[in-house]
Design an enzyme around this catalytic site. Structure first.
Site, PDB file in Angstrom:
ATOM      1  N   SER A   8       7.826  22.225  82.227  1.00 11.82           N
ATOM      2  CA  SER A   8       8.609  22.996  81.347  1.00 11.82           C
ATOM      3  C   SER A   8       9.983  23.506  81.603  1.00 11.82           C
ATOM      4  O   SER A   8      10.379  22.985  81.207  1.00 11.82           O
ATOM      5  CB  SER A   8       7.516  24.169  80.998  1.00 11.82           C
ATOM      6  OG  SER A   8       7.580  24.886  80.566  1.00 11.82           O
ATOM      7  N   ASP A  39      22.706  16.518  80.864  1.00  8.22           N
ATOM      8  CA  ASP A  39      23.659  16.696  80.435  1.00  8.22           C
ATOM      9  C   ASP A  39      24.560  17.492  80.009  1.00  8.22           C
ATOM     10  O   ASP A  39      25.581  16.471  79.135  1.00  8.22           O
ATOM     11  CB  ASP A  39      22.769  17.288  78.346  1.00  8.22           C
ATOM     12  CG  ASP A  39      21.778  15.986  77.965  1.00  8.22           C
ATOM     13  OD1 ASP A  39      21.106  15.333  78.960  1.00  8.22           O
ATOM     14  OD2 ASP A  39      20.599  16.148  77.067  1.00  8.22           O
ATOM     15  N   LYS A  69       6.659  17.804  79.572  1.00  7.63           N
ATOM     16  CA  LYS A  69       6.099  19.323  78.917  1.00  7.63           C
ATOM     17  C   LYS A  69       6.941  20.053  78.559  1.00  7.63           C
ATOM     18  O   LYS A  69       7.701  20.289  78.741  1.00  7.63           O
ATOM     19  CB  LYS A  69       5.880  20.322  80.121  1.00  7.63           C
ATOM     20  CG  LYS A  69       5.183  21.119  79.679  1.00  7.63           C
ATOM     21  CD  LYS A  69       3.963  21.947  78.923  1.00  7.63           C
ATOM     22  CE  LYS A  69       3.458  23.152  78.334  1.00  7.63           C
ATOM     23  NZ  LYS A  69       4.675  23.537  77.691  1.00  7.63           N
TER      24      LYS A  69
END
Length: 533
Positions: free
Chosen positions: A450, A461, A475
Site C-alpha cells: 500500500s 521512478d 496492493k
C-alpha cells in the site's frame, strides 16, 4: 474527505460527513425525495457522493453567510471547480433554494468537464453560454430529456425523482431498471420503486407481519445486511465495520490497540498474515508472512467476513489465542498471548555515517513527525540514508505525502490516482529537508504494501533512490472510509493508484533494482549499507 491506502491490517479513520447518495436512500427516503424539489446544497452533496468526487482538504472562504458544517469541504472543492459561480451569491438563502434543471446540468458539466457538441438551437429557453454546453451534454450523453420538442425546461425546478434519475444516468446506469410495486403504510394505492430497494421493502413487511416480533433485533439485522452487502462485492478491501471495530481502527491508526500485533488480509478466502509487527506477540510466537489462519480455538474463520475473523483473533489483554495455521501446505498450531500493541512507527539507527530510517506503518505519527526526524538526520550530514519499509503494511495517503515531501522537491508527482470519474495526480506539498546529494536506498519485501509501495515506487521512478530486497506485496487500490452516526463505518475501494511513470502496483508490486531473496533481514540491510558507502 481524506483518502487512505488501507494497510493490510485495515487502518482507517473517521469521516464526519454522513453518507447521502442515491444508493443510500431507504424506501421511505426514496418516496419522500421523489415528492419534493431538491435544494442546491442537496444536489451538490449528492453529486459529490454519487460520483465519488474528492472534497477539498482545507477550508476556504465561501460567499455564503451560513453553510452546513458537513458541507464546507464539498463546497470548497465545488468553488475551485467553478460550480458556485452558477448561482447568484448575493441572493438570500442561496443554497437552500430549489435547484433548476439547467443549474443541475451546469453543476454536472463543471464537475465532469464533458464538452459534447450538438445542435440545441431548437430549444427556445436555451441561451448562449453555459446553458448551451450543459444542454448539449444532457442530449448527447442522455442525461436528461427535454420537456417538449421546442423547450428543454432549464428553468423548471428539479424534482427528487429527476435528481435520482439524472445521477444514475451520469453514472452510466441508464439501462432499464426493474421495479417492484408495494403498498405503503398510511398511503392509498401503491408505489413503484427500483428493485434495489427490495431490501427495504422486505424489512417493512417483516416488521409489520412477522409472528415472533419480540425476536426482531433491528440493529443486528441491519449490521448483518450491511456486512453481506459489502461482502457481495468480493473485494477484500471493502467492508462494513460495526462500531466496536471502527473504534479499534481509530486506535490503531493512532498507534495503539489490543491484539496479537499482525497485519492481516483476506486472500483466496483465507485470513492471511502479511506481517507481524516488530516486537509484537505475533512475531515472538513465530507467525510469518503468508501464514493462513484457519481457526481461532475451535472457531473456523473460513466463511466469515474479515471483520468477524479479526474480532475472534483479537481479545482481552493477557488472554491466549490458539491459532490453527497453514504454512506452505503444512498445518500447525501456534499460541499467541494477546497484549496491548504500541506501534513504534518511526525508528532511527546509525551505521557509521549512514542513517537507517525504519517506518513500521504510515499512521498519524509518521504524518506529523517524519519530516522533523529526517531534518534531524540531515543536520548530522549523513553520507546516505536507508529507508526501511520492510513489513510496513501501509496506512494514510497523507502520511505517504509527508514522507515523500522530506526527500523530493515541492510539487513533485508521487502517485497517479484513477477513479470511475476522474484521474488526478498526488503531489508533494512542502520543501524537502534531505539534500538531493545524499544518496538513498529503500528496503522492501513481500510484506511491504500500500503506502509503502507508493513511496518505494515513486522514489524508484524519480531516480531518487534504488530499491533493494524482494518484490513487494502488490496492493494498488485506494479505499475511502465513511463513518456514520452510531459509530459504524464502511470502507470501500474507490480508485486505483499508479506510480509517477504510470506503473500499476495491484497484484504486481514493486520490483527491486537489486533483488536479495535471503530471509536474513540483516543481509538485505548489509547490502544497502555497502551501496551507500
Amino acid at each position: 474527505m481524506r483518502r487512505i491506502f488501507v494497510a493490510l491490517f485495515l487502518i482507517t479513520f473517521g469521516i464526519s460527513a454522513p453518507l447521502s447518495s442515491v444508493a443510500a436512500l431507504t424506501l421511505t427516503d426514496y418516496v419522500k425525495t421523489s415528492e419534493r424539489t431538491v435544494s442546491r446544497s442537496d444536489f451538490i452533496s449528492w453529486t459529490y457522493t454519487a460520483l465519488r468526487l474528492p472534497k477539498a482538504t482545507e477550508k476556504c472562504t465561501l460567499p455564503y453567510k451560513r453553510v452546513p458544517r458537513g458541507l464546507v469541504l464539498t463546497l470548497c472543492d465545488a468553488k475551485s471547480q467553478g460550480v458556485l459561480e452558477i448561482f447568484d451569491s448575493t441572493a438570500s438563502n442561496v443554497l437552500r433554494r430549489p435547484i433548476t434543471r439547467g443549474e443541475a446540468l451546469k453543476v454536472l458539466t463543471a464537475l465532469t468537464h464533458f464538452t459534447e457538441r450538438d445542435d440545441v438551437s431548437k430549444f427556445r429557453d436555451v441561451k448562449e453560454g453555459d446553458d448551451v454546453q450543459a444542454v448539449m451534454n444532457a442530449i448527447v450523453l442522455k442525461w436528461m430529456t427535454p420537456k417538449t420538442a421546442n423547450t428543454f425546461g432549464i428553468a423548471d425546478t428539479l424534482s427528487g425523482t429527476e435528481a435520482l434519475t439524472l445521477l444514475q444516468s451520469v453514472l452510466g446506469e441508464t439501462e432499464e431498471k426493474t421495479t417492484i410495486t408495494i403498498s405503503l403504510p398510511d398511503r392509498s394505492g401503491t408505489v413503484d420503486i427500483p428493485e434495489e430497494a427490495l431490501l427495504d421493502a422486505v424489512w417493512e413487511v417483516v416488521k409489520r407481519d412477522y409472528l415472533r416480533s419480540d425476536n426482531i433485533d433491528e440493529q443486528e439485522a441491519a449490521y448483518r445486511a450491511l456486512e453481506a452487502m459489502m461482502d457481495s462485492l468480493d473485494d477484500p478491501y471493502s467492508t462494513f465495520f460495526r462500531p466496536a471495530r471502527a473504534s479499534d481502527f481509530q486506535s490503531q491508526i493512532k498507534g495503539e490497540f489490543t491484539g496479537i500485533g499482525a497485519n492481516v488480509i483476506e486472500k483466496d478466502g483465507f485470513v492471511t498474515i502479511v506481517s507481524p509487527l516488530p516486537g509484537s506477540p505475533a512475531e515472538k510466537a513465530g507467525l510469518l508472512p503468508g501464514d493462513q489462519v484457519l481457526k481461532v480455538g475451535t472457531t473456523e474463520l473460513r466463511g466469515l467476513t474479515l471483520e468477524q475473523a479479526i474480532s475472534h483473533i483479537r481479545g482481552e489483554r493477557g488472554s491466549t489465542a490458539v491459532l490453527s495455521i497453514m504454512r506452505n501446505g503444512n498445518p500447525m498450531t501456534i499460541s499467541v498471548v494477546r497484549d496491548l500493541i504500541n506501534i513504534p512507527e518511526i525508528e532511527t539507527q546509525w551505521h557509521g555515517t549512514v542513517a537507517v530510517l525504519k517506518l513500521v506503518q504510515f499512521g498519524e505519527t509518521t504524518e506529523s513527525k517524519v519530516k522533523s526526524v529526517v531534518q534531524s538526520i540531515a543536520s548530522k550530514n549523513p553520507t546516505g540514508v536507508v529507508l526501511d519499509l520492510r513489513n510496513n503494511g501501509g496506512g494514510l495517503l497523507s502520511a505517504a505525502e509527508s514522507v515523500m515531501s522530506a526527500f523530493v522537491p515541492r510539487g513533485t508527482v508521487y502517485a497517479k490516482v484513477k477513479s470511475r470519474m476522474r484521474e488526478r495526480e498526488e503531489v508533494t506539498l512542502s520543501e524537502p529537508v534531505l539534500p538531493s546529494s545524499v544518496k538513498m536506498i529503500v528496503l522492501v519485501n513481500e510484506a511491504s504494501a500500500s503506502a509503502s509501495e507508493i513511496v518505494a515506487g515513486a522514489l524508484q521512478d524519480l531516480k531518487r533512490a534504488r530499491v533493494v530486497g524482494t518484490k513487494s506485496f502488490g496492493k494498488g487500490t485506494v479505499q475511502e472510509v465513511v463513518s456514520f452516526t452510531g459509530g459504524s463505518a464502511i470502507k470501500l475501494t474507490i480508485a486505483e493508484w499508479f506510480t509517477p511513470l504510470g506503473r500499476t502496483i495491484e497484484d504486481t508490486g514493486v520490483m527491486p533494482d537489486i533483488v536479495i531473496e535471503s530471509e536474513d533481514r540483516d543481509e538485505q540491510l548489509r547490502r544497502a549499507l555497502e551501496l551507500l558507502r
